[in-house]
Enzyme design. Structure first.
Site, PDB file in Angstrom:
ATOM      1  N   PRO A  62      -3.676  -5.279   3.357  1.00 36.86           N
ATOM      2  CA  PRO A  62      -4.297  -5.264   4.691  1.00 36.86           C
ATOM      3  C   PRO A  62      -4.700  -3.857   5.108  1.00 36.86           C
ATOM      4  CG  PRO A  62      -2.401  -6.704   4.700  1.00 36.86           C
ATOM      5  CD  PRO A  62      -2.411  -6.020   3.353  1.00 36.86           C
ATOM      6  N   CYS A  63      -5.814  -3.785   5.823  1.00 40.97           N
ATOM      7  CA  CYS A  63      -6.425  -2.478   6.069  1.00 40.97           C
ATOM      8  C   CYS A  63      -6.565  -2.156   7.552  1.00 40.97           C
ATOM      9  CB  CYS A  63      -7.798  -2.428   5.412  1.00 40.97           C
ATOM     10  SG  CYS A  63      -8.894  -3.781   5.904  1.00 40.97           S
ATOM     11  N   LYS A  64      -5.824  -2.807   8.430  1.00 40.95           N
ATOM     12  CA  LYS A  64      -6.013  -2.601   9.862  1.00 40.95           C
ATOM     13  C   LYS A  64      -5.801  -1.143  10.266  1.00 40.95           C
ATOM     14  CE  LYS A  64      -7.007  -6.781  11.208  1.00 40.95           C
ATOM     15  NZ  LYS A  64      -8.335  -7.106  11.751  1.00 40.95           N
TER      16      LYS A  64
END
Length: 365
Positions: A62-64
């Protein structure tokens, strides 16, 4: 990866809805668990595969925390999930690795995350490099840039997948060199015009228009039933607001042209699709876009087309959710927006497969 000629053994994801979509369409087991709590041995057992069967480990942590589309948070705990990916790599020791993320990972913390990935994979015996790729250059009707880390054992050189398309990233695709080796960018209209018959609040399980372009025919294949094509039931007020947008215009453009009092919205990320250009990056928020022909946001199917998902790929779970539920019951719109465009993934898979087979052919000779 399957279209690139690779057999997918297993996967893992924290969201049950994403796992259900995966198993329905890909066919292999998708272990549903937080990867921080999933040991490599449990993954092997529940995924029903042995480590020595694996040639390639693919990951998309995940790249939030890295994304410029959301809060740019150095301390976001999800920033460290690439470490769990590398733990799996360390246990399996595959011939090749592939990891995807947003381009913000290159600059965040002055490049510290990028450097950690390169150093850690080097310690694991991989010659690793990274590249920024734009999905539009690989036949996807979307100007989506992402970073890919690729690594090979035995010092094999990392190479970019061969580009197939070209065009302008700054303006509408109006000029194209006929003598070029590349095809022109796939435009929004050429990608979804056969689906544009759907009005506000309508749903269809069948096609109403014939395919008009090679891209539409490719996405349809021999599919007869139409999945995930349901339009939201916008109010008259929302439809009137959408009607004020011209193709390619953002909220700021409309406010400059007719005045902020005429548009009345606090959301400034809305843009109306330009039918003669690829779209901007598809996000997990469908209300970021307005359809170029209808006064509504795109359907799940239309956004899946923009991502280059074939029409037989059916998304499971709720179509949309709001608030905190979006992070637990991952809706169809978010599943689409989170994905690596399949045509881009296929190009990467083919490049890696050729490299690995090349190694084996040399060894056999």
């Amino acid at each position: 990866m399957q279209r690139a000629g690779l057999e997918v053994l297993a996967a893992t994801d924290i969201h049950e809805t994403a796992a259900k979509t995966y198993k329905e369409n890909i066919g292999s087991e998708c272990v549903t668990k937080d990867i921080r709590d999933l040991s490599p041995n449990e993954f092997f057992e529940r995924g029903n595969f042995e480590p020595d069967e694996v040639d390639l480990v693919v990951g998309g942590p995940p790249c939030k925390g890295f994304s410029t589309a959301g809060p740019f948070d150095v301390d976001d705990p999800r920033n460290d999930l690439f470490r769990q990916y590398l733990e799996i790599v360390e246990e399996i020791q595959p011939d090749a690795i592939l990891m995807e993320n947003v381009k913000g990972i290159l600059s965040m913390h002055d490049g510290a995350f990028k450097q950690q990935i390169l150093e850690h994979t080097d310690e694991l015996g991989y010659n690793t490099d990274y590249m920024r790729l734009n999905a539009a250059n690989y036949g996807v009707p979307q100007l989506r840039e992402r970073v890919f880390f690729i690594g090979y054992q035995n010092g094999e050189k990392v190479s970019r997948p061969e580009q197939s398309h070209t065009g302008s990233k700054q303006k509408r695709v109006t000029e194209y060199d006929a003598d070029s080796d590349f095809k022109p960018y796939v435009t929004t209209k050429s990608a979804v015009n056969d689906l544009a018959f759907l009005g506000v609040g309508e749903e269809s399980l069948e096609y109403k228009r014939d395919p008009e372009t090679d891209y539409q025919e490719r996405m349809r294949g021999d599919q007869s039933e139409l999945y995930n094509h349901k339009a939201p039931n916008h109010s008259e007020r929302i439809q009137e607001r959408f009607a004020k947008f011209r193709p390619g215009e953002s909220v700021d453009d409309v406010e400059s042209r007719i005045g902020a009092d005429k548009i009345k919205t606090k959301k400034h990320t809305i843009q109306k699709w330009d039918p003669e250009a690829p779209t901007n990056t598809v996000t997990t928020l469908p209300e970021d876009f307005i359809h170029y022909e209808q006064n509504r946001i795109p359907t799940v199917r239309e956004l899946a087309r923009i991502q280059s998902f074939p029409d037989w790929f059916e998304f499971k779970g709720p179509r949309t959710t709001g608030g905190k539920r979006r992070s637990t019951a991952l809706p169809q719109y978010s599943q689409v927006g989170n994905a690596v465009p399949p045509l881009l993934a296929e190009a990467l898979g083919r490049e890696i497969r050729v490299t690995l087979l090349g190694e084996k052919k040399v060894a056999q000779s």
